[in-house]
Design an enzyme around this catalytic site. Sequence first.
Site, short mmCIF file in Angstrom:
data_model
loop_
_atom_site.label_atom_id
_atom_site.label_comp_id
_atom_site.label_asym_id
_atom_site.label_seq_id
_atom_site.Cartn_x
_atom_site.Cartn_y
_atom_site.Cartn_z
N SER A 174 -13.14 4.18 4.23
CA SER A 174 -13.67 3.86 5.64
C SER A 174 -14.91 4.64 5.70
CB SER A 174 -12.76 4.04 6.92
OG SER A 174 -11.87 3.12 6.76
N HIS A 228 -9.03 4.88 -2.49
CA HIS A 228 -8.48 4.89 -1.09
C HIS A 228 -9.53 5.60 -0.31
CE1 HIS A 228 -4.27 3.26 -1.92
NE2 HIS A 228 -4.84 3.50 -3.09
N ASP A 230 2.82 5.26 -5.31
CA ASP A 230 2.41 6.45 -5.14
C ASP A 230 2.90 7.70 -5.48
OD1 ASP A 230 0.62 8.53 -4.18
OD2 ASP A 230 0.46 7.64 -2.32
N ASP A 238 0.86 -1.37 -0.20
CA ASP A 238 0.26 0.16 0.00
C ASP A 238 0.78 1.36 -0.20
OD1 ASP A 238 -2.42 1.41 0.34
OD2 ASP A 238 -2.54 1.15 2.46
N GLY A 288 -8.08 8.43 7.02
CA GLY A 288 -8.09 8.69 8.50
C GLY A 288 -9.51 8.62 8.85
P1 13P Z 1 -9.03 4.63 5.36
O1 13P Z 1 -8.25 5.60 6.30
O2 13P Z 1 -10.21 5.51 4.89
O3 13P Z 1 -9.35 3.32 5.99
O4 13P Z 1 -8.28 4.54 4.05
C1 13P Z 1 -7.43 3.34 3.98
C2 13P Z 1 -6.50 3.41 2.84
O5 13P Z 1 -6.64 4.23 1.71
C3 13P Z 1 -5.28 2.54 2.69
O6 13P Z 1 -4.59 3.10 1.54
O1 G3H Z 2 -3.24 4.71 3.62
C1 G3H Z 2 -2.88 4.84 4.82
C2 G3H Z 2 -3.06 3.36 5.56
O2 G3H Z 2 -4.20 3.69 6.22
C3 G3H Z 2 -1.84 2.90 6.01
O3 G3H Z 2 -1.94 3.65 7.45
O4 G3H Z 2 0.60 4.32 7.03
O5 G3H Z 2 -0.48 4.30 9.50
O6 G3H Z 2 -0.05 1.87 8.13
P1 G3H Z 2 -0.02 3.58 8.11
ZN ZN Z 3 -4.68 4.86 0.81
#
Ligand code: 13P
Ligand code: G3H
Ligand code: ZN
Length: 331
Positions: free
Chosen positions: A236, A233, A116, A94, A191
Site C-alpha cells: 500500500s 506484499h 505462508d 492470502d 499495515g
Molecule cells: P498492505 O498492508 O500494504 O496493504 O499489504 C497487504 C498485503 O500484503 C496482503 O497480503
Molecule cells: O496481509 C494481511 C492483509 O492485510 C490481511 O489483513 O488479516 O486483517 O484481513 P487481515
Molecule cells: Zn501480505
Amino acid sequence: MINYKDLGLVNTREMFAKAIKGGYAIPAYNFNNMEQMQAIIQACVETKSPVILQVSAGARKYANPTLLRYMAQGAVEYAKELGCPNPQIVLHLDHGADFDICKSCVDMGFSSVMIDGSSLPYEENVAVTKKVVEYAHKYDVTVEGELGVLAGVEDDVAAEESHYTKPEEVQDFVKKTGVDSLAISIGTSHGRCKFKPEQCTRNADGVLIPPPLAFDVLAEIEKKLPGFPIVLHGSSSVPQEYVRTIEQYGGKIPDSVGIPEEQLRKAAKSAVCKINIDSDGRLAMTAAVRKVLAEQPGEFDPRKYLGPAREELKKMYARKNIEVLGSANQL
Ligand code: 13P
Ligand code: G3H
Ligand code: ZN
C-alpha cells in the site's frame, strides 16, 4: 469438492507469464465485504485489468468462508454483466498459515492459495509448502510461497523486524517445493505504518519520507530465478490525502507512511508480477465514511455512507491499475 474452473475463475499461471513479459503487475486486492468486491470488479472492468481477489483468514472469520466464495463466483458474473465478456479473476487465499486452511480453500473453489511458512525454520517452510503444492496441483490450483519476513502483522503471523529474503535460498526453495510464485521481503511491510519515523526523513510539511526498497536484493533474486513470478506484499502507498481526511474528521492515525508509488511502478516492470494492496482500501473507505458522517450527522442509512466509500475505492483501484501496476488494458 468444487473446482474453480466451474465457477469461471482462473489460476495465476498464464496471468503471471503475461505480466512478466509485459512488464506490469497484477493487482491483488483484499476484500471482506460486498462493497469492496463491487469496487474491485467495477474498477477492473472499467480499466480492462485482470485481478486477484484476496481473502485472508481474518476475512474468512469476519464474513464466513462460504459467503466469500459465493461472492467471488458472483464477481465473475457481475464482471460479465458490466460488459467484460472474459473476465480474468483469481480467487486467492492470502497468508494461509497451514496445510489445512490451504486444503479447505482448494476444496471450496479457490484458484490460488498462499502458504505462508516464512516465520518457520527454512526446512519446515520447505516441507509445508511442498505438501500444499502437491495437493493444490492435483486440481491445477497455483501456490504462492514466501521467503523472508515482513515487519507488521500478517494475520496470525506477526513480526517486529523484517528480514530480507536471502537470494542464495530462492533457487533451492523453488526447486524443492515446486511453488508457482514467491513472495519476497525487500523492505515493504503490512499495515499503514510501514517504517518507523526514525527510519524516515521528513519533508517541509512534516510528512514522513520512507527509505527506498532493496532493489539490489530484488535484482539478485531475479538473477537466480530468471522469469520466475515474484510477489510483493505490504505494498500500500498509504495516500496522504486519505490520512489527512481521516484526521480532519476525528480519526487518529499518526506516523502513517507507505511505499511510494514510483517504487511500486519500478517493481512492477521487473519480475514482480503480483502486488498486494489492502491497507489503502481501508484508508479510502474510512476517509469517505468519516467525511459523510461528520458532514451529515443526521444520516443513518448505511447505503449513504457505504455508497460513497465504494465509489472512492473504485476510483483508487482504477487509478492504481492505470498509473502504478500497469495492468490496465491487459485483458
Ligand atoms: P498492505 O498492508 O500494504 O496493504 O499489504 C497487504 C498485503 O500484503 C496482503 O497480503
Ligand atoms: O496481509 C494481511 C492483509 O492485510 C490481511 O489483513 O488479516 O486483517 O484481513 P487481515
Ligand atoms: Zn501480505
